[in-house]
Scaffold this motif. Sequence first.
Motif, PDB file in Angstrom:
ATOM      1  N   LEU A 195      -9.772 -36.533  10.205  1.00 36.72           N
ATOM      2  CA  LEU A 195     -10.706 -35.847   9.311  1.00 36.72           C
ATOM      3  C   LEU A 195     -11.909 -35.244  10.035  1.00 36.72           C
ATOM      4  CD1 LEU A 195     -10.604 -38.126   6.129  1.00 36.72           C
ATOM      5  CD2 LEU A 195      -9.309 -36.039   6.625  1.00 36.72           C
ATOM      6  N   PRO A 196     -12.550 -35.953  10.987  1.00 42.89           N
ATOM      7  CA  PRO A 196     -13.642 -35.321  11.738  1.00 42.89           C
ATOM      8  C   PRO A 196     -13.151 -34.126  12.559  1.00 42.89           C
ATOM      9  CG  PRO A 196     -13.758 -37.694  11.966  1.00 42.89           C
ATOM     10  CD  PRO A 196     -12.438 -37.383  11.309  1.00 42.89           C
ATOM     11  N   PHE A 197     -11.917 -34.228  13.069  1.00 42.04           N
ATOM     12  CA  PHE A 197     -11.339 -33.129  13.844  1.00 42.04           C
ATOM     13  C   PHE A 197     -11.052 -31.921  12.961  1.00 42.04           C
ATOM     14  CE2 PHE A 197      -7.141 -31.321  15.336  1.00 42.04           C
ATOM     15  CZ  PHE A 197      -7.683 -30.524  16.344  1.00 42.04           C
ATOM     16  N   LYS A 198     -10.510 -32.173  11.794  1.00 39.43           N
ATOM     17  CA  LYS A 198     -10.066 -31.093  10.914  1.00 39.43           C
ATOM     18  C   LYS A 198     -11.208 -30.471  10.110  1.00 39.43           C
ATOM     19  CE  LYS A 198      -6.222 -30.117   7.772  1.00 39.43           C
ATOM     20  NZ  LYS A 198      -4.975 -30.690   7.210  1.00 39.43           N
ATOM     21  N   HIS A 199     -12.133 -31.306   9.661  1.00 36.76           N
ATOM     22  CA  HIS A 199     -13.173 -30.806   8.754  1.00 36.76           C
ATOM     23  C   HIS A 199     -14.600 -31.004   9.267  1.00 36.76           C
ATOM     24  CE1 HIS A 199     -10.040 -30.241   5.778  1.00 36.76           C
ATOM     25  NE2 HIS A 199      -9.706 -31.516   5.866  1.00 36.76           N
TER      26      HIS A 199
END
Length: 242
Positions: free
Chosen positions: A96-100
């Motif tokens: 999630l931190p990587f994607k968003h």
Amino acid sequence: MVIQKFFKSLVDFVFPPQCYVCKKILKDEDGLCFECLSKINFISKPMCECCGYPFEFKISSSKYDLLCPRCLMHTHKFDKCVSVVRYDETSKKIILPFKHGDKTQLAKFMAKLMCVSGKKLITDSDVIIPVPIHFTRMLKRKYNQASLLCNFIARQYNKKVLYSTLLRNIATKYQGHMSLFQRKHNVSGAFIVRHPEQIKGKSVLLIDDVFTTGSTVDECAKVLRKNGAKKIFVLTFARVVK
């Protein structure tokens, strides 16, 4: 080279490497500490030979290709899929931190693991293609996470990445809470191929961050095969297991 090492040492001194999950200081480059790494649920055999779905039972040996119930009833458009980890509470803290969350530095760590689990798919492929996002989402997010993963994987194996061959021409709705049928309908006709001569007769490796139901990569594979791709493999970092 000496100057690069000096600046890296300086940066590491001011901003020491941290575990991506618990933020513990690490001795080497950014990644996961031993405790957090031990919590990752890596996917291993036995698994479906087509979509990579992990089986809960153990098999000592088998001369047959094992298929999950869904692959027995439904033929995927791709030839084989491999995912590295299960999508769960631990892996979400990476994805999630990587994607968003603009944590693009996570791409290197994720790609390293993908290079290990997906080694055969990568070596058997002629070209690599990231699952594309629509340009409106690109404007909002500023990057395509699949393309970032492709960068590191292609560099490791000296493979060519086709960034603009497969395009998403429809701004599809967010699929997070959609059913399988809704997902298929949502992505139907959403992709097109430019310069089909670049994939004709070739084995293509599709890269994405998460495999949920396979609807997106199936639609991508359908279009790629229609335009002449010989084989289509899929490699993702995570896999939703229900």
